[in-house]
Structure formats: structure tokens, C-alpha cells
Design a protein around this motif. Sequence first.
Motif, mmCIF file in Angstrom:
data_model
loop_
_atom_site.group_PDB
_atom_site.id
_atom_site.type_symbol
_atom_site.label_atom_id
_atom_site.label_comp_id
_atom_site.label_asym_id
_atom_site.label_seq_id
_atom_site.Cartn_x
_atom_site.Cartn_y
_atom_site.Cartn_z
ATOM 1 N N ILE A 18 39.510 109.714 22.886
ATOM 2 C CA ILE A 18 38.460 108.660 23.137
ATOM 3 C C ILE A 18 38.294 108.253 24.508
ATOM 4 N N ALA A 19 37.113 108.011 24.946
ATOM 5 C CA ALA A 19 36.990 107.751 26.327
ATOM 6 C C ALA A 19 37.728 106.395 26.530
ATOM 7 N N SER A 20 38.265 106.257 27.675
ATOM 8 C CA SER A 20 38.860 104.825 27.755
ATOM 9 C C SER A 20 37.899 103.816 28.110
ATOM 10 N N ILE B 108 54.969 97.630 22.536
ATOM 11 C CA ILE B 108 53.835 97.505 22.281
ATOM 12 C C ILE B 108 52.761 98.835 22.521
ATOM 13 N N ASN B 109 53.017 99.306 23.665
ATOM 14 C CA ASN B 109 52.432 100.475 24.196
ATOM 15 C C ASN B 109 52.722 101.571 23.266
ATOM 16 N N LYS B 110 53.957 101.852 22.836
ATOM 17 C CA LYS B 110 54.231 102.844 21.846
ATOM 18 C C LYS B 110 53.724 102.909 20.634
ATOM 19 N N SER C 162 46.996 105.005 17.374
ATOM 20 C CA SER C 162 45.563 105.711 17.790
ATOM 21 C C SER C 162 45.868 107.188 17.599
ATOM 22 N N GLY C 163 46.881 107.684 16.896
ATOM 23 C CA GLY C 163 47.195 109.044 16.809
ATOM 24 C C GLY C 163 47.375 109.750 18.143
ATOM 25 N N LYS C 164 47.725 108.898 19.301
ATOM 26 C CA LYS C 164 48.269 109.595 20.668
ATOM 27 C C LYS C 164 46.836 109.865 21.282
#
Length: 116
Positions: free
Chosen positions: A3-5, A30-32, A38-40
Motif C-alpha cells: 500500500i502506498a505510504s 507498537i510498530n511490530k 497490515s500483513g507486513k
Amino acid sequence: MSIASDLIRGSTDMIILAQLMRNESYGYEINKKIQQKSGKQFELKEATLYGAFRRLEEAGYVSFYWGDEQTGARRRYYSITEKGRESFQIMTEDWHKACRLIESMISLDEEENRDE
């Protein structure tokens, strides 16, 4: 497909607050969780993540405390404040409205095509 940031960037604060609505935590965890959810397909860069924490703290949406780790570096744990919970509700309502608005502007409605 990633997905585009740019599509997500404006929602960083809301995404972090959503994680803190579930439970208090520290930045790396949190980031993990964001990556997992998001499914990475999405991860926050460290500078973006900690810039968002600073912004959220200044706004009074989060508070922090130092963890009491017996080994390794001390972690800074974040928790959402009542003001942050209220703001999260408003952010999500606004986000849903924006999604509906964008959908209405980009949908290729058959009826519209006949009028042209």
C-alpha cells in the motif's frame, strides 16, 4: 502488493492511538503490531514513529513511563489518555466520512456514465 505510504501517512496518529486503545506498549512493539495487522504491507520508519509519539504527547493524547526491565535497555511505555481516547473517536469518525467522500468521488457509477 504494498500500500502506498502516502495514502496512510495522514493516519499515523490514529493508527498509533488504535494500538494504545488496546493496551499500553513501547514503540518497537507498537510498530511490530502495525506490521502484523497490515500483513507486513506497512511499517513506520523509526523517525516517523517517534515524531508521532512526540506530537501525541504534546497534544496530551498519550503519556509515558519508563519500564523496569531487568535486562537490556529501558523501554519508554506509552499509554493513551482520556483526551487521546476522545480524539481517537473523532479521528475515526472523520476517517470514515473521508472514505465515504472519496468513494463517492472515484466510483464509476453506471448512471453517471450514461449522462455524459
